[in-house]
Motif scaffolding. Structure first.
Motif, PDB file in Angstrom:
ATOM      1  N   GLU A 184      68.575 -33.595 -92.641  1.00 49.98           N
ATOM      2  CA  GLU A 184      69.005 -33.225 -91.626  1.00 49.98           C
ATOM      3  C   GLU A 184      70.465 -33.199 -91.117  1.00 49.98           C
ATOM      4  N   ILE A 185      71.047 -34.229 -91.892  1.00 47.23           N
ATOM      5  CA  ILE A 185      72.652 -34.166 -91.730  1.00 47.23           C
ATOM      6  C   ILE A 185      73.321 -34.291 -93.022  1.00 47.23           C
ATOM      7  N   LEU A 186      73.214 -34.993 -94.022  1.00 46.40           N
ATOM      8  CA  LEU A 186      73.945 -34.960 -95.231  1.00 46.40           C
ATOM      9  C   LEU A 186      73.928 -33.678 -96.153  1.00 46.40           C
ATOM     10  N   GLU A 187      72.847 -33.108 -96.259  1.00 39.34           N
ATOM     11  CA  GLU A 187      72.922 -31.922 -97.219  1.00 39.34           C
ATOM     12  C   GLU A 187      73.358 -30.899 -96.446  1.00 39.34           C
ATOM     13  N   PRO A 188      73.295 -30.579 -95.036  1.00 38.48           N
ATOM     14  CA  PRO A 188      73.612 -29.182 -94.168  1.00 38.48           C
ATOM     15  C   PRO A 188      75.259 -29.318 -94.224  1.00 38.48           C
ATOM     16  N   LEU A 189      75.719 -30.696 -94.048  1.00 41.62           N
ATOM     17  CA  LEU A 189      77.213 -30.959 -94.050  1.00 41.62           C
ATOM     18  C   LEU A 189      77.781 -31.059 -95.317  1.00 41.62           C
ATOM     19  N   GLY A 190      76.965 -31.071 -96.300  1.00 35.89           N
ATOM     20  CA  GLY A 190      77.591 -31.230 -97.713  1.00 35.89           C
ATOM     21  C   GLY A 190      78.350 -32.793 -98.042  1.00 35.89           C
ATOM     22  N   LEU A 191      77.657 -33.694 -97.281  1.00 33.13           N
ATOM     23  CA  LEU A 191      78.011 -35.121 -97.528  1.00 33.13           C
ATOM     24  C   LEU A 191      77.472 -35.726 -98.714  1.00 33.13           C
ATOM     25  N   ASP A 192      77.698 -35.185-100.141  1.00 27.31           N
ATOM     26  CA  ASP A 192      76.885 -35.812-101.183  1.00 27.31           C
ATOM     27  C   ASP A 192      77.309 -37.012-101.749  1.00 27.31           C
ATOM     28  N   ARG A 193      78.522 -37.591-101.038  1.00 28.22           N
ATOM     29  CA  ARG A 193      79.010 -39.175-101.398  1.00 28.22           C
ATOM     30  C   ARG A 193      78.635 -39.940-100.400  1.00 28.22           C
ATOM     31  N   THR A 195      75.440 -42.106 -99.031  1.00 23.04           N
ATOM     32  CA  THR A 195      74.433 -42.663 -99.447  1.00 23.04           C
ATOM     33  C   THR A 195      74.051 -43.970 -99.017  1.00 23.04           C
ATOM     34  N   THR A 196      72.610 -44.368 -99.316  1.00 20.20           N
ATOM     35  CA  THR A 196      72.205 -45.900 -98.632  1.00 20.20           C
ATOM     36  C   THR A 196      72.440 -46.813 -99.848  1.00 20.20           C
ATOM     37  N   GLU A 197      72.791 -46.423-100.997  1.00 22.89           N
ATOM     38  CA  GLU A 197      73.153 -47.487-102.028  1.00 22.89           C
ATOM     39  C   GLU A 197      74.374 -46.884-102.767  1.00 22.89           C
ATOM     40  N   PRO A 198      75.276 -47.903-103.356  1.00 23.97           N
ATOM     41  CA  PRO A 198      76.578 -47.627-104.014  1.00 23.97           C
ATOM     42  C   PRO A 198      76.166 -46.473-105.265  1.00 23.97           C
ATOM     43  N   VAL A 199      76.976 -45.520-105.197  1.00 22.61           N
ATOM     44  CA  VAL A 199      76.984 -44.564-106.539  1.00 22.61           C
ATOM     45  C   VAL A 199      78.372 -44.634-107.088  1.00 22.61           C
ATOM     46  N   ALA A 200      78.669 -44.818-108.319  1.00 19.86           N
ATOM     47  CA  ALA A 200      80.017 -45.023-108.839  1.00 19.86           C
ATOM     48  C   ALA A 200      80.923 -43.532-108.698  1.00 19.86           C
ATOM     49  N   PRO A 201      82.062 -43.603-108.637  1.00 22.42           N
ATOM     50  CA  PRO A 201      82.894 -44.889-108.264  1.00 22.42           C
ATOM     51  C   PRO A 201      82.580 -45.315-106.797  1.00 22.42           C
ATOM     52  N   ALA A 202      82.669 -46.748-106.797  1.00 15.14           N
ATOM     53  CA  ALA A 202      82.221 -47.204-105.553  1.00 15.14           C
ATOM     54  C   ALA A 202      83.373 -48.592-105.482  1.00 15.14           C
ATOM     55  N   ALA A 203      83.944 -48.948-104.494  1.00 13.42           N
ATOM     56  CA  ALA A 203      84.575 -50.387-104.526  1.00 13.42           C
ATOM     57  C   ALA A 203      83.496 -51.560-104.448  1.00 13.42           C
ATOM     58  N   GLY A 204      83.938 -52.692-105.025  1.00 16.14           N
ATOM     59  CA  GLY A 204      83.355 -53.769-104.772  1.00 16.14           C
ATOM     60  C   GLY A 204      83.764 -54.490-103.467  1.00 16.14           C
ATOM     61  N   GLY A 205      82.890 -55.187-102.620  1.00 17.39           N
ATOM     62  CA  GLY A 205      83.409 -55.894-101.625  1.00 17.39           C
ATOM     63  C   GLY A 205      83.807 -57.306-102.037  1.00 17.39           C
ATOM     64  N   MET A 226      67.118 -53.106 -91.076  1.00 18.12           N
ATOM     65  CA  MET A 226      68.596 -53.008 -90.453  1.00 18.12           C
ATOM     66  C   MET A 226      69.291 -51.839 -90.836  1.00 18.12           C
ATOM     67  N   THR A 227      68.751 -51.011 -91.645  1.00 17.31           N
ATOM     68  CA  THR A 227      69.519 -49.948 -92.332  1.00 17.31           C
ATOM     69  C   THR A 227      70.246 -48.945 -91.445  1.00 17.31           C
ATOM     70  N   ALA A 228      69.446 -48.710 -90.532  1.00 23.86           N
ATOM     71  CA  ALA A 228      69.886 -47.593 -89.297  1.00 23.86           C
ATOM     72  C   ALA A 228      71.083 -48.068 -88.585  1.00 23.86           C
ATOM     73  N   ALA A 229      71.352 -49.593 -88.795  1.00 22.82           N
ATOM     74  CA  ALA A 229      72.431 -50.013 -87.989  1.00 22.82           C
ATOM     75  C   ALA A 229      73.599 -50.122 -88.953  1.00 22.82           C
ATOM     76  N   GLY A 230      73.799 -50.248 -90.370  1.00 23.47           N
ATOM     77  CA  GLY A 230      74.699 -50.310 -90.992  1.00 23.47           C
ATOM     78  C   GLY A 230      74.973 -50.297 -92.405  1.00 23.47           C
ATOM     79  N   GLN A 231      73.766 -49.706 -93.151  1.00 23.46           N
ATOM     80  CA  GLN A 231      73.666 -49.492 -94.372  1.00 23.46           C
ATOM     81  C   GLN A 231      74.783 -48.710 -95.303  1.00 23.46           C
ATOM     82  N   LEU A 232      74.930 -47.696 -94.794  1.00 23.37           N
ATOM     83  CA  LEU A 232      75.678 -46.579 -95.420  1.00 23.37           C
ATOM     84  C   LEU A 232      76.951 -46.992 -96.239  1.00 23.37           C
ATOM     85  N   TRP A 233      77.003 -45.957 -97.376  1.00 22.54           N
ATOM     86  CA  TRP A 233      78.059 -46.053 -98.222  1.00 22.54           C
ATOM     87  C   TRP A 233      78.680 -44.682 -98.050  1.00 22.54           C
ATOM     88  N   SER A 234      80.056 -44.612 -98.010  1.00 25.96           N
ATOM     89  CA  SER A 234      80.744 -43.386 -97.987  1.00 25.96           C
ATOM     90  C   SER A 234      82.078 -43.158 -98.121  1.00 25.96           C
TER      91      SER A 234
END
Length: 463
Positions: A184-193, A195-205, A226-234
């Motif tokens: 409903e959001i990511l695919e229509p807006l083309g936000l392909d980077r 995600t709910t889990e890191p996909v390289a290249p991704a910074a380490g915390g 708690m995913t809906a409150a703060g899970q995303l990587w972008s």
């Protein structure tokens, strides 16, 4: 923010250097392993810059960072989509669609705006550094005392509140929050980077020691409920596109009027925060005469911020991979202001209304009107819109949108939601304007006009 024009092309070299200097100072003084910033102007990304402590490797606009509570904006958009489809109402109690939570009659709007009275955090242990499997049920997220304030009375930020909204989305849609987000959001807006889990290249915390130049890796937990409150990587690039959506809307995701509705303050700012506020999933900030909307975010190892200024046609993003140190909210605001002040927005050329929109009856209503003895001017705009402006002194300025029945509805200020209509005499001539029972006449207290309480028969006089 509008489409790109020749005037909104690449930034000037001096502006770019000022932006780079700002993030370089932020990375150095904030002692962040890396920091990335980006700017959008008039709907187009115009700058991305990064600083890193790793020789030969620089983060860029495509490097993923965890964005923490910016996730909440995505959740809020999904909820607003349900409202626009008629599947829920913002004033519906949560229990109507998600029974058995134990939080009584808190409404969906109160959850969106953090006025439901829910606790700020889950019961121990600290949910951001422990796996979501420690809290498998909503009861584990809410605890034995979920409400810590009277419902609807004040702003109290609540992470569990957005867990409830995530569960609401799943209950109404019949799919997972992550699947609803993707389709409903990511695919229509083309936000392909994003995600709910890191996909390289991704910074380490990283956690940076407060008193020594040494670091410690932070755990990246799957947050479960708690995913809906703060899970995303972008990434900066994805968040730049998302910022354009928040400014302009996109009918594939959420119409412009609904994203505008998300920016309206839902409750007064929290005590001690006069410059802030919160809408329906969007943080609000008033700084140096500008109004920003967006969101900040943090999770162990990461801080993030996205700010939009619709008035300036600008947005800015700042991401860093440190638990604390770089004040990315201030940095993002500074990036936006650097561009706004160095290269002020050039207004569109004035042009008259299209011939088809010129209505002679509406044109006859323009000019001065009097509320009692207060003079106002009525001006017409596109699509039969009108505005009322005080002609001297302070007064209640307002804009109005045309209604199908010929009246107008107030869009802002004191008259927001109030109806303006033309009242005519039996012969069809205009008697007065009625605005929420206030009478506006062509002359101040003219004999024979429809002035509530009447007009003294002796008329105007001197001492």
């Amino acid at each position: 923010m509008g489409g790109m024009s020749p005037l909104s092309a690449a930034l000037l070299p001096g502006t770019e250097r000022a932006l780079l200097h700002r993030i370089a100072v932020a990375q150095a003084e904030g002692r962040a392993p890396s920091l990335v910033g980006g700017v959008v102007r008039e709907g187009e990304p115009v700058w991305v810059g990064a600083r890193t402590c790793v020789d030969g490797h620089a983060a860029d606009g495509l490097t993923q960072y965890r964005i923490g509570s910016i996730t909440k904006v995505f959740t809020a958009v999904l909820v607003m989509r349900l409202r626009d489809e008629g599947l829920i109402g913002l004033d519906d109690p949560l229990e109507k669609h998600l029974p058995g939570t134990g939080v009584g009659e808190v409404t969906i709007a109160q959850l969106l705006g953090h006025s439901a009275g829910l606790a700020a955090e889950t019961p121990a242990p600290w949910w951001e550094r422990t796996p979501g499997t420690d809290r498998p049920e909503l009861a584990d997220v809410l605890g034995e005392r979920p409400l810590v304030h009277p419902t609807g009375r004040l702003h109290h930020y609540s992470n569990p509140g957005y867990t409830l909204l995530g569960s609401l989305i799943e209950a109404v849609r019949g799919v997972s929050w992550a699947q609803a987000l993707r389709t409903e959001i990511l695919e229509p807006l083309g936000l392909d980077r994003t995600t709910t889990e890191p996909v390289a290249p991704a910074a380490g915390g990283w956690a940076v020691h407060p008193w020594a130049d040494v670091m410690l890796p932070e755990p990246a937990q799957d947050l479960g409920l708690m995913t809906a409150a703060g899970q995303l990587w972008s990434t900066v690039a994805d968040l730049q596109r998302f910022a354009v959506f928040l400014a302009e809307g996109d009918d594939r995701v959420l119409r412009h009027s609904s994203v505008e509705e998300m920016r309206v303050p839902s409750v007064p700012p929290a005590a001690g925060d006069p410059a802030g506020g919160y809408g329906l999933g969007l943080q609000l900030l008033r700084k140096d005469g500008r109004t920003f909307f967006g969101h900040t975010g943090s999770l162990p190892g990461f801080v993030a911020c996205l700010w939009v200024s619709a008035e300036d046609g600008l947005a800015a993003v700042c991401l860093a991979n440190a638990t604390s140190g770089p004040l990315v909210g201030a940095v993002a605001a500074d990036l936006l202001q650097i561009v706004a002040e160095a290269e002020p927005r050039i207004p569109e050329p004035w042009k008259p209304l299209p011939a088809a929109e010129v209505d002679q009856e509406l044109l006859a209503l323009t000019g001065p009107w009097y509320w009692g003895t207060y003079p106002y001017g009525l001006r017409i705009g596109a699509d039969r819109s009108v505005s009322l402006e005080p002609l001297k002194g302070a007064g209640r300025r307002a804009s109005f949108r045309a209604l199908p029945d010929g009246g107008w509805i107030g869009l802002d200020g004191y008259y927001q939601g109030e109806t303006l209509r033309v009242v005519r005499r039996p012969d069809g001539s205009v008697s007065h304007l009625d605005l929420g029972s206030f009478v506006f006449t062509r002359e101040p207290y003219e004999q024979g006009d429809a002035v509530p309480g009447g007009v003294d028969q002796a008329g105007w006089r001197g001492l």
